[in-house]
Design an enzyme around this catalytic site. Structure first.
Site, mmCIF file in Angstrom:
data_model
loop_
_atom_site.group_PDB
_atom_site.id
_atom_site.type_symbol
_atom_site.label_atom_id
_atom_site.label_comp_id
_atom_site.label_asym_id
_atom_site.label_seq_id
_atom_site.Cartn_x
_atom_site.Cartn_y
_atom_site.Cartn_z
ATOM 1 C CG ASP A 51 -2.081 -0.990 1.427
ATOM 2 O OD1 ASP A 51 -2.524 -1.100 0.313
ATOM 3 O OD2 ASP A 51 -2.067 -1.716 2.247
ATOM 4 C CG ASP A 173 -6.626 -4.008 -0.700
ATOM 5 O OD1 ASP A 173 -7.760 -4.993 -0.093
ATOM 6 O OD2 ASP A 173 -6.035 -3.604 0.057
ATOM 7 C CG HIS A 418 -6.194 0.343 -2.506
ATOM 8 N ND1 HIS A 418 -5.125 0.130 -3.302
ATOM 9 C CD2 HIS A 418 -6.098 -0.314 -1.252
ATOM 10 C CE1 HIS A 418 -4.518 -0.827 -2.941
ATOM 11 N NE2 HIS A 418 -4.983 -1.099 -1.694
HETATM 12 ZN ZN LIG Z 1 -4.172 -2.521 -0.284
#
Ligand SMILES: [Zn+2]
Ligand SMILES: *[C@@H]1O[C@H](CO)[C@@H](O)[C@H](O)[C@H]1NC(C)=O
Length: 998
Positions: A51, A173, A418
């Site tokens: 991420d 994701d 995200h």
């Molecule tokens: Zn993620």
């Protein structure tokens, strides 16, 4: 076939030297390990999900600090994977987020870089996705998605060439998937999309029917060329349970030493074979994909690969005793190619994967609104980025500004992640996103100012921006007796804009346009609620309004504003109370106007073409469900999840205070609902819409009950038959039907408010066949139509419980020592069905790609003549405007003497009698600063010539073959700049060689 396999194995045996440095010169589909006919082929896909900020900031993740928050250190993933891949040429790894990869790559020495290049060019390390981040799909606008792909793909392309060009979408994701994102993947030239999250009901139905693989028909406008092979992953994106070999999982490695009491390969292997058989029974071909990874895994990749080596070996060793399972290291591309080779038919899908629900009570529809000010800031970032890229090209020295543009390009790439634009990161990470975006904006604005000074020759002072105009604060306009306001229009058509400048008293001002014409002005006081916004440091008490007509495309006009202290009267403004003139329209006129109800300020009469239509607009809130998340039924509403406890209740009572201000340019109704909710409803002269400027917050926290605030619009007796329309990433519209999904059976529908929420990036619309009623917005928000005639948008939310999807914090955003205050705008349009689409499209475009304001303080001693004689006060970047249905989507410096040019048709095929038609334009001599000498078309990301692009073919169940139809004839290498055709919703990306126009 058999011979070929033997031959390949032989090659591996011959060339795999001790150091493993072997370059077959083949990547992509050609570098795949062979599969076996008559076997279940198990594709082990080692990957790490990294991420770009979430529980830790981007830098904390990269460097691996703050491991008490989360054990994650991305830089070591690259180091350790590089080593592990070098040890065994059979191993494969994919990498996704170019933001992280680039951070690491730049710090490596030549030797390491050469080793990476070797792995990439032999297909052992493959870039998948490849954008700057794995963008959110619900809240991201299509322009920013295109930009962040372009930037990531460009880095990969410049560094690795064709082998660095991703051709697989890997959205494992993001919390639901939009149809426009799928359409963009086809335009980026991708062969397929893999993702992890979809409504569990749809997932189980698809697995049962073996339809988790499908051909997504992603654009009715682009037709079959927008068909995308799509795969819903079996296990979201993580390793089979019990088979996480990562150091973070602390599970046992595989022991295959029979002498050891720890020998476990047999029972571990058999367990995985059970999993494989089960998974395989739910997919159509004899291939399955095992996602071998999870968040931030592979920091000690040798450990992962060691056990995978052994378990793959074990599974394959059983073939000699009749097992029909063949395990290989693979990548999503190799899996996809193996599936494609089967020539199987697949079902089609034409809606989207929104909303996402992970259990009966958990609809991921809260993040459509979470962190509303961050969502707005992101939109401003896009606006500023487009402006500074356009101006850099127009400076004819674009390369000089690269270093000023790139920080914002990268910041915007990060913002699309995200957990960024979604508002699902921790508070300290959200603060860091704001820091990154603010730095990027700062640099880009510097470039904008420098270039504008060069173009205008203005030397009396510099150009500065007022980033706090959204709370009506601007030091230059508040404090100067004379200043220049320069308004740059980044659209490729001229627009008229009503400028509103914060001023600190009711003094009279002269506003003089570039033709030396004194303009009509109007002053409107600021509502007290605006003046009182916490943290606002400003002396402004009113706004000075003037009409900036015909702002030239890709150009600007400068207006001189001079205070006239001799006149003390307020200019063209008067106020009255609602009761006084009961019979007249309050704002606008009988053809398009509104009148507020004197007894109930939530009620209006809307006048459209002489007809009277009752309209209600009110602020309401849902109480957030509290809970400890111990079971589904105890799920709390949080950053991801919207789970209201009951239906919405009204915030304002009917006796709200309202004031009306009328003048020659704008008419406004100011209402105060309570001490944390107020609104201005306005209509500017000649406009075809009403503007609702709302101000909400701090949402009270005294009762510890979360509140999710909506603005609800309602027309009584409006028959839209439970059907409404919402945009997809700000582009094509999708039909929504209450409590219904067109591609699966919606059975578990207990959360029937949040389950009908959709992301609204630009508009939500109703139609009764005769008329259209739409509300547009200025940032991504959740919205719905829960009853006929009704539209609602969620504007703000404050909660006191975490929803237990990882972020570990309640979404209780602070600002200036209290709860966050949000100010934003909605735009209401209503009219005959025949022409309203044009109104909505053009308005949406104007609100997305807004004019940029620059301010320059000038000493009062400087005369108008002096400024005028030395300064270009009006400039157009284009000799002619483009037609209304065409937008210059991108104009940015590219490589050596070239620029990247994108043109788009902004209408769908069925929206408008005229504007939906295909259009042909001439761009050769379109621009004033440069002439185009050659044009060459690329795929959407600019990383491959369109003429060299090929795609895989797929068969749908109705047995048509999906073949790429390149929609324009592109036999030659170049495109004629005098003749560029665009069909509805088409985007064309062109690399242009330019020379100065003079
Ligand atoms: Zn993620
Ligand atoms: C991260 O670590 C640094 C240094 O130990 C510390 O000062 C900082 O507070 C930590 N940040 C967070 C968000 O915990």
């Amino acid at each position: 076939m058999q011979l070929l396999i033997l031959f390949t194995l032989f090659l591996v045996g011959t060339f795999a030297g001790p150091c493993g440095n072997r370059n077959t010169g083949k990547c992509g589909y050609e570098s795949c390990h062979p599969i076996k006919d008559g076997y279940i082929n198990v594709h082990f896909v080692p990957h790490s999900h990294d991420d770009v900020g979430w529980l830790k900031t981007v830098d904390q993740y990269y460097y691996g600090t703050n491991n008490t928050i989360q054990l994650a250190a991305v830089q070591f993933i690259f180091d350790s994977v590089l080593e592990a891949l070098s040890k065994n040429p059979d191993r494969r790894f994919i990498y996704v987020e170019t933001a992280f990869f680039w951070k690491w790559w730049e710090k490596q020495n030549e030797e390491t870089q050469a080793a990476v290049k070797d792995l990439v060019s032999s297909g052992r390390l493959e870039f998948i996705g490849g954008a700057w981040s794995m963008n959110d799909e619900a809240n991201a606008n299509y322009i920013s998605i295109i930009d962040q792909f372009t930037w990531g793909l460009r880095k990969l392309n410049d560094t690795f060439g064709a082998c660095g060009r991703p051709h697989i979408g890997w959205q494992i994701d993001p919390f639901g998937h939009t149809r426009q994102m799928a359409a963009l993947f086809t335009l980026f030239g991708y062969d397929g999309l893999f993702f992890g999250r979809l409504d569990y009901e749809e997932k189980s139905q698809r697995l049962r029917n073996k339809t988790a693989e499908m051909i997504w028909q992603s654009s009715p406008n682009l037709g079959r060329s927008a068909d995308l092979f799509t795969h819903a992953l079996y296990n979201i994106y993580v390793s089979p349970k019990g088979y996480c070999f990562d150091i973070k999982c602390a599970e046992d490695p595989i022991v295959d030493d029979k002498e050891s009491p720890l020998y476990n390969v047999e029972w571990k292997g058999e367990g995985l074979i059970d999993w494989i058989n089960n998974q395989s029974s739910q997919y159509k071909t004899n291939n399955i994909i095992l996602t071998m990874g999870d968040d931030f895994q592979y920091t000690a990749a040798g450990i992962n690969f060691y056990s995978m080596d052994k378990i793959i070996k074990y599974i394959n060793s059983k073939q000699s005793s009749g097992s029909k399972i063949n395990a290989i290291y693979s990548t999503p591309s190799c899996y996809l190619k193996a599936v494609n080779d089967r020539n199987e038919t697949f079902p089609t899908k034409s809606d989207d994967f929104i909303p996402y629900k992970s259990d009966k009570h958990s609809y991921w529809t809260g993040f459509f609104t979470s962190r509303p000010t961050q969502k707005y800031y992101e939109r401003r970032g896009n606006n500023i980025l487009q402006t500074c890229k356009q101006l850099a090209v127009q400076s004819m020295e674009g390369f000089k500004y690269e270093s000023k543009i790139t920080p914002l390009r990268e910041a915007m790439g990060i913002m699309q992640h995200h957990d960024a634009i979604t508002g699902t990161a921790k508070q300290h990470v959200a603060n860091d996103y704001a820091r990154i975006l603010s730095n990027g904006i700062h640099e880009c604005v510097e470039a904008t100012s420098t270039i504008l000074s060069r173009i205008s020759g203005f030397t009396k002072s510099n150009y500065t921006t007022c980033p706090l105009m959204n709370i009506s604060a601007c030091a230059v306009s508040e404090q100067s007796d004379q200043f220049l306001v320069t308004i740059y229009n980044p659209l490729s058509r001229p627009i008229t804009e009503f400028a509103r400048l914060p001023i600190s008293d009711n003094d009279s001002y002269d506003v003089i346009d570039p033709q030396k014409k004194k303009l009509i002005t109007q002053i409107v006081p600021l509502p007290k609620s605006v003046i009182d916004i916490p943290g606002r440091v400003s002396s402004a008490v009113a706004e000075l309004i003037f009409e900036a007509t015909n702002l030239p495309p890709l150009g600007y006009k400068s207006f001189i504003v001079r205070k006239d202290p001799t006149k003390k009267t307020t200019n063209g403004t008067f106020t009255r109370s609602a009761q006084l003139e009961n019979n007249s329209v309050d704002i606008g006129d009988k053809w398009f106007g509104l009148k507020i109800n004197a007894q109930d300020s939530r009620r209006y009469t809307m006048y459209v073409d002489g007809q009277e239509i009752p309209l209600t607009q009110e602020f309401m809130y849902y109480k957030s469900m509290a809970g400890n998340n111990s079971e589904d039924v105890h799920r709390a509403s949080g950053a991801y999840i919207f789970r209201p406890n009951g239906s919405a209740s009204s915030i304002c009572d009917h006796l709200n205070e309202s004031k009306i201000f009328k003048g020659p340019l704008v008419q406004e109704i100011h209402t105060t609902c309570n001490n944390w909710t107020s609104q201005v409803v306005r209509k500017y002269k000649g406009d075809d819409h009403f503007e609702f400027e709302w101000l909400v917050g701090p949402i009270p926290d005294n009762d510890n009950i979360g509140k999710e605030v909506i603005s609800r619009f309602k027309l009584s007796n409006y028959h839209n038959d439970k059907t409404f329309y919402t945009d997809s990433n700000g582009r094509e519209m999708l039909k929504r039907v209450l409590n219904y999904r067109s591609s699966f059976d919606l059975k578990e529908n207990v959360e029937n408010i949040s389950g009908n929420y959709y992301p609204i990036n630009s508009q939500i619309m109703l139609t009764d066949g005769r008329t259209r009623f739409a509300v547009l917005n200025d940032r991504a928000q959740g919205g719905s139509s829960l009853d006929d005639g009704e539209l609602e948008l969620m504007v703000h939310r404050r909660m006191f419980f975490d929803d237990d999807f990882g972020v570990g914090e309640a979404l209780n955003e602070p600002a200036y020592g209290t709860g966050l205050v949000v100010r934003g705008q909605h735009y209401l349009t209503f009219g005959s069905a025949d022409n309203q689409f044009a109104v909505q499209r053009l308005l949406a475009q104007k609100k997305l790609i807004r004019p940029q304001y620059l301010f320059s303080k000038i000493s009062p001693a400087v005369s108008y003549e002096e400024i005028k004689s030395t300064t270009t006060l009006e400039f157009s970047g284009m000799k002619n405007a483009l037609p209304d249905n065409v937008q210059l989507l991108t104009l940015e410096p590219w490589k050596e003497g070239t620029v990247l040019l994108r043109l788009e048709h902004i209408f769908e095929y069925n929206e408008d009698k005229n504007l939906s038609k295909p259009v042909v334009i001439n761009v050769q001599d379109l621009f004033t600063k440069f002439r185009i000498v050659s044009l060459r078309e690329t795929i959407l990301g600019g990383n491959q010539w369109l003429s060299q692009h090929t795609k895989l073919s797929w068969r749908t169940e109705d047995n048509t073959i999906v073949k790429e139809e390149i929609p324009i004839s592109n036999n030659g290498e170049t495109t004629d700049p005098k003749h560029i055709s665009l069909t509805p919703m088409q985007i064309r990306t062109l690399v242009a060689e330019i020379v100065p126009a003079y």
